[in-house]
Design an enzyme around this catalytic site. Structure first.
Site, mmCIF file in Angstrom:
data_model
loop_
_atom_site.group_PDB
_atom_site.id
_atom_site.type_symbol
_atom_site.label_atom_id
_atom_site.label_comp_id
_atom_site.label_asym_id
_atom_site.label_seq_id
_atom_site.Cartn_x
_atom_site.Cartn_y
_atom_site.Cartn_z
ATOM 1 N N LYS A 67 6.221 -64.176 -27.325
ATOM 2 C CA LYS A 67 6.734 -62.778 -26.690
ATOM 3 C C LYS A 67 5.874 -63.148 -25.226
ATOM 4 O O LYS A 67 4.372 -64.166 -25.130
ATOM 5 C CB LYS A 67 6.241 -61.909 -27.248
ATOM 6 C CG LYS A 67 6.733 -60.574 -27.247
ATOM 7 C CD LYS A 67 7.984 -60.301 -27.403
ATOM 8 C CE LYS A 67 8.477 -58.734 -26.881
ATOM 9 N NZ LYS A 67 9.824 -58.223 -27.568
ATOM 10 N N GLY A 95 15.263 -41.833 -28.171
ATOM 11 C CA GLY A 95 16.030 -42.778 -27.684
ATOM 12 C C GLY A 95 17.743 -43.329 -27.524
ATOM 13 O O GLY A 95 17.991 -43.935 -28.322
ATOM 14 N N VAL A 96 18.118 -42.920 -26.551
ATOM 15 C CA VAL A 96 19.279 -43.512 -26.356
ATOM 16 C C VAL A 96 20.092 -44.502 -25.258
ATOM 17 O O VAL A 96 20.481 -43.604 -24.500
ATOM 18 C CB VAL A 96 20.482 -41.821 -26.190
ATOM 19 C CG1 VAL A 96 20.158 -41.070 -27.382
ATOM 20 C CG2 VAL A 96 19.565 -40.699 -25.537
ATOM 21 N N GLY A 97 19.374 -45.541 -25.335
ATOM 22 C CA GLY A 97 19.207 -46.103 -24.198
ATOM 23 C C GLY A 97 20.601 -47.313 -24.967
ATOM 24 O O GLY A 97 21.248 -47.311 -25.415
ATOM 25 N N VAL A 126 20.702 -49.604 -27.255
ATOM 26 C CA VAL A 126 21.118 -49.713 -28.162
ATOM 27 C C VAL A 126 20.995 -48.184 -29.876
ATOM 28 O O VAL A 126 22.045 -48.280 -30.179
ATOM 29 C CB VAL A 126 19.724 -50.123 -29.247
ATOM 30 C CG1 VAL A 126 19.880 -50.356 -30.582
ATOM 31 C CG2 VAL A 126 18.827 -51.724 -29.224
HETATM 32 P P1 NAD Z 1 16.347 -48.918 -23.784
HETATM 33 O O1 NAD Z 1 15.955 -49.130 -22.580
HETATM 34 O O2 NAD Z 1 18.205 -49.539 -22.884
HETATM 35 O O3 NAD Z 1 17.205 -47.940 -24.027
HETATM 36 C C1 NAD Z 1 15.313 -47.202 -24.185
HETATM 37 C C2 NAD Z 1 15.380 -45.750 -24.330
HETATM 38 O O4 NAD Z 1 14.322 -44.870 -25.073
HETATM 39 C C3 NAD Z 1 15.485 -45.359 -22.759
HETATM 40 O O5 NAD Z 1 17.284 -44.351 -22.633
HETATM 41 C C4 NAD Z 1 14.148 -44.692 -22.301
HETATM 42 O O6 NAD Z 1 14.472 -43.275 -21.537
HETATM 43 C C5 NAD Z 1 14.582 -44.487 -23.631
HETATM 44 N N1 NAD Z 1 12.582 -43.365 -23.852
HETATM 45 C C6 NAD Z 1 11.530 -44.303 -23.139
HETATM 46 N N2 NAD Z 1 10.368 -43.412 -23.919
HETATM 47 C C7 NAD Z 1 11.160 -42.257 -24.730
HETATM 48 C C8 NAD Z 1 10.297 -41.492 -25.303
HETATM 49 N N3 NAD Z 1 9.163 -41.666 -25.875
HETATM 50 N N4 NAD Z 1 10.955 -40.556 -25.903
HETATM 51 C C9 NAD Z 1 12.077 -41.007 -25.964
HETATM 52 N N5 NAD Z 1 12.944 -41.224 -25.476
HETATM 53 C C10 NAD Z 1 12.382 -42.741 -24.877
HETATM 54 O O7 NAD Z 1 16.157 -50.225 -24.625
HETATM 55 P P2 NAD Z 1 17.296 -50.328 -25.622
HETATM 56 O O8 NAD Z 1 17.495 -52.050 -25.341
HETATM 57 O O9 NAD Z 1 17.789 -49.396 -26.502
HETATM 58 O O10 NAD Z 1 15.696 -51.052 -26.874
HETATM 59 C C11 NAD Z 1 15.546 -50.133 -27.874
HETATM 60 C C12 NAD Z 1 13.892 -50.174 -28.293
HETATM 61 O O11 NAD Z 1 14.704 -51.433 -29.333
HETATM 62 C C13 NAD Z 1 13.052 -51.091 -27.807
HETATM 63 O O12 NAD Z 1 11.685 -50.411 -28.309
HETATM 64 C C14 NAD Z 1 13.387 -52.528 -27.301
HETATM 65 O O13 NAD Z 1 12.030 -53.307 -27.756
HETATM 66 C C15 NAD Z 1 13.809 -52.845 -29.640
HETATM 67 N N6 NAD Z 1 15.055 -53.396 -29.477
HETATM 68 C C16 NAD Z 1 15.721 -53.871 -28.577
HETATM 69 C C17 NAD Z 1 16.919 -54.626 -28.832
HETATM 70 C C18 NAD Z 1 18.031 -55.282 -27.934
HETATM 71 O O14 NAD Z 1 18.920 -56.118 -28.188
HETATM 72 N N7 NAD Z 1 18.065 -54.886 -26.970
HETATM 73 C C19 NAD Z 1 16.510 -55.967 -29.900
HETATM 74 C C20 NAD Z 1 15.274 -55.667 -30.573
HETATM 75 C C21 NAD Z 1 15.113 -54.505 -30.756
#
Ligand code: NAD
Length: 355
Positions: free
Chosen positions: A86, A185-187, A189
Site C-alpha cells: 500500500k 457510507g453510501v459511496g 461500494v
Molecule cells: P467512496 O469514497 O466512494 O465512499 C465512501 C463514502 O463514505 C462517501 O460517500 C463518504 O462521504 C462516506 N463517509 C466518509 N466518512 C464517513 C463517516 N465518518 N460516516 C459516514 N460516511 C462517511 O469509497 P468507496 O470506494 O465506496 O469505498 C468505501 C470503503 O470500502 C473504503 O474504506 C474503501 O477503502 C473500501 N474498499 C473499497 C474498494 C473499492 O473497490 N472501491 C475495495 C475494497 C475496499
C-alpha cells in the site's frame, strides 16, 4: 535521526512482519509518500495509493503499515498470486497535479514492479491515468484506457455474498429479504451494495457524512438516518462502508446487531478491546479483508493482463464459500473470526515461503 529511532523502525517492521518501507521525497514539489511492502511471497505487492492530510508522519506510517498487511491477507485469502502493499501520499489532495503524480510514478518505477498501485481514497481515475503515462506498475484503469473499470462493482458484489453466507451460517437460510441492514457510507461500494439489497427486499438504513451523497438514496425502502441516530436501532446486519476504524472501543458499546459485514478497510481498531466485546455481545464479525476482495480480484486480473469481467465476478463469488471456511475454522479452533481469517491467510503465505 538518533540510533534509537533507527532501531525502533526495524523493531516496528519486525513487529508488523514487513519486508520493506520506502520513503519518497521531492522537496520542490512537496511530495512525501511512503510505500509499505508487507509480503511478496505469493507475488508482487499490490494495493492502492491513498492521499491524506495526515496530522503526523507517524499517523501516515501506521496507516500504510496496517493497510499493506491487510492487503497481503486479502490477496492470500482470495487465492491470488499477489502480495500485500500500500502507499500513502502525505498532504492536502488539492496540491496534486499531473507533474506531481508523474513524479510519484517515477518513484514507483524505481521499485521495478515489486509494488503495483491502484486507486484508493482521494486518488481519482485521472490520477491513475496520469500514473500510467510514466509507469506501467498501475492497475484499476478505466475501460477506455485499457483497464477493467470501476472495481467497486465486484467489491459490492463480494460484500453482498459475504452477508448472505454469514446469514446462512447463522440461520441456515441466506435470504436477506426483510433483514434490517445499516449501510454506513453510501459511496461507490455502499451505493451498489444498496442496489443488490433492495433487489432482495432488505430494509435499508443509510447514513453518510456527505449530505449530497445521502440525498441520492432518499427513496422508498431506505430510511435515511442522522448521525446521532445510527445506533438507536437494532439491525440484523451493520455494514461499515466508509473509512476504517468504525468498529472501535466507543462504537462497540452502542452497536446492536447480529452480524457486521462491510466494505471499509481496517474496520476494527482497538482489537484487544473490540474482539472480546463482540464475542460477549454475540456479534458475528465478518473480516473486511475477506469480503471486500472483489476490487483486488479485479485489478489483479488487469495486472496479469486477463481482462475478463466474467472471470472477475466468478472468482468474487467464491467469497460465499470462503466465509463459510473462515467461520468453520473459527469455531473449530475457538478463536475469533478475525484471528481465523488472519491464520488462514498466513497459512497460504507460509506454505509458499517454505518451498
Ligand atoms: P467512496 O469514497 O466512494 O465512499 C465512501 C463514502 O463514505 C462517501 O460517500 C463518504 O462521504 C462516506 N463517509 C466518509 N466518512 C464517513 C463517516 N465518518 N460516516 C459516514 N460516511 C462517511 O469509497 P468507496 O470506494 O465506496 O469505498 C468505501 C470503503 O470500502 C473504503 O474504506 C474503501 O477503502 C473500501 N474498499 C473499497 C474498494 C473499492 O473497490 N472501491 C475495495 C475494497 C475496499
Amino acid at each position: 535521526m538518533s540510533k534509537d529511532q533507527t532501531k525502533s523502525i526495524f523493531n516496528y517492521l519486525n513487529e508488523h512482519e514487513h519486508e520493506q518501507l520506502i520513503y519518497c521525497h521531492d522537496k520542490e514539489l512537496g511530495l512525501k509518500a511512503i510505500v509499505g511492502i508487507h509480503n511478496t511471497a505469493l507475488g508482487p505487492a499490490m494495493g492502492g495509493t491513498r492521499m491524506w492530510n495526515y496530522t503526523s508522519d507517524e499517523e501516515a506510517l501506521n496507516d500504510v503499515i496496517n493497510l499493506s498487511m491487510a492487503m497481503s491477507y486479502k490477496s492470500s485469502l482470495a487465492g491470488l498470486n499477489a502480495g500485500g502493499g500500500k502507499a500513502v501520499i502525505i498532504g492536502d489532495p488539492r496540491i496534486k497535479n499531473e507533474k506531481f503524480i508523474r513524479r510519484y510514478a517515477e518513484f514507483l518505477n524505481d521499485l521495478k514492479g515489486k509494488y503495483w498501485t491502484a486507486q484508493d481514497v482521494n486518488m481519482t481515475s485521472e490520477d491513475i491515468v496520469n500514473i500510467k503515462k510514466t509507469s506501467r506498475y498501475v492497475v484499476g484503469l478505466p475501460k477506455e484506457h485499457g483497464g477493467l473499470g470501476d472495481s467497486s462493482v465486484p467489491t459490492a458484489y463480494g460484500v453482498y455474498l459475504g452477508m448472505k453466507s454469514a446469514l446462512m451460517n447463522v440461520t441456515g437460510k441466506d435470504s436477506l429479504s426483510d433483514k434490517k441492514i445499516l449501510i454506513q457510507g453510501v459511496g461507490k461500494v455502499g451505493g451498489k451494495l444498496i442496489d443488490y439489497l433492495l433487489e432482495e427486499g432488505s430494509k435499508i438504513y443509510a447514513y453518510d457524512i456527505n449530505k449530497n451523497n445521502l440525498e441520492k438514496f432518499n427513496r422508498s425502502n431506505i430510511i435515511i438516518l442522522k448521525e446521532e441516530d445510527i445506533f438507536k436501532n437494532r439491525y440484523d446486519i451493520y455494514s461499515p462502508c466508509a473509512l476504517g476504524g468504525a468498529v472501535n472501543k466507543d462504537s462497540v458499546d452502542q452497536i446492536e446487531c447480529d452480524i457486521i459485514a462491510g466494505a471499509a478497510n481496517n474496520q476494527i481498531s482497538d482489537e484487544d478491546i473490540v474482539l472480546p466485546k463482540l464475542k460477549e455481545k454475540n456479534i458475528l464479525y465478518i473480516p473486511d479483508f475477506l469480503i471486500n476482495a472483489g476490487g483486488i480480484i479485479s485489478v489483479y486480473h488487469e495486472q496479469i493482463n486477463d481482462l475478463d469481467t466474467k472471470k472477475v465476478m466468478d472468482m468474487t463469488s467464491d467469497i460465499f464459500d470462503k466465509v463459510t471456511d473462515v467461520l468453520k475454522f473459527s469455531s473449530e479452533n475457538n478463536i475469533s473470526t478475525f484471528q481465523a481469517a488472519v491464520q488462514l491467510a498466513k497459512d497460504r503465505i507460509n506454505k509458499v515461503s517454505e518451498k
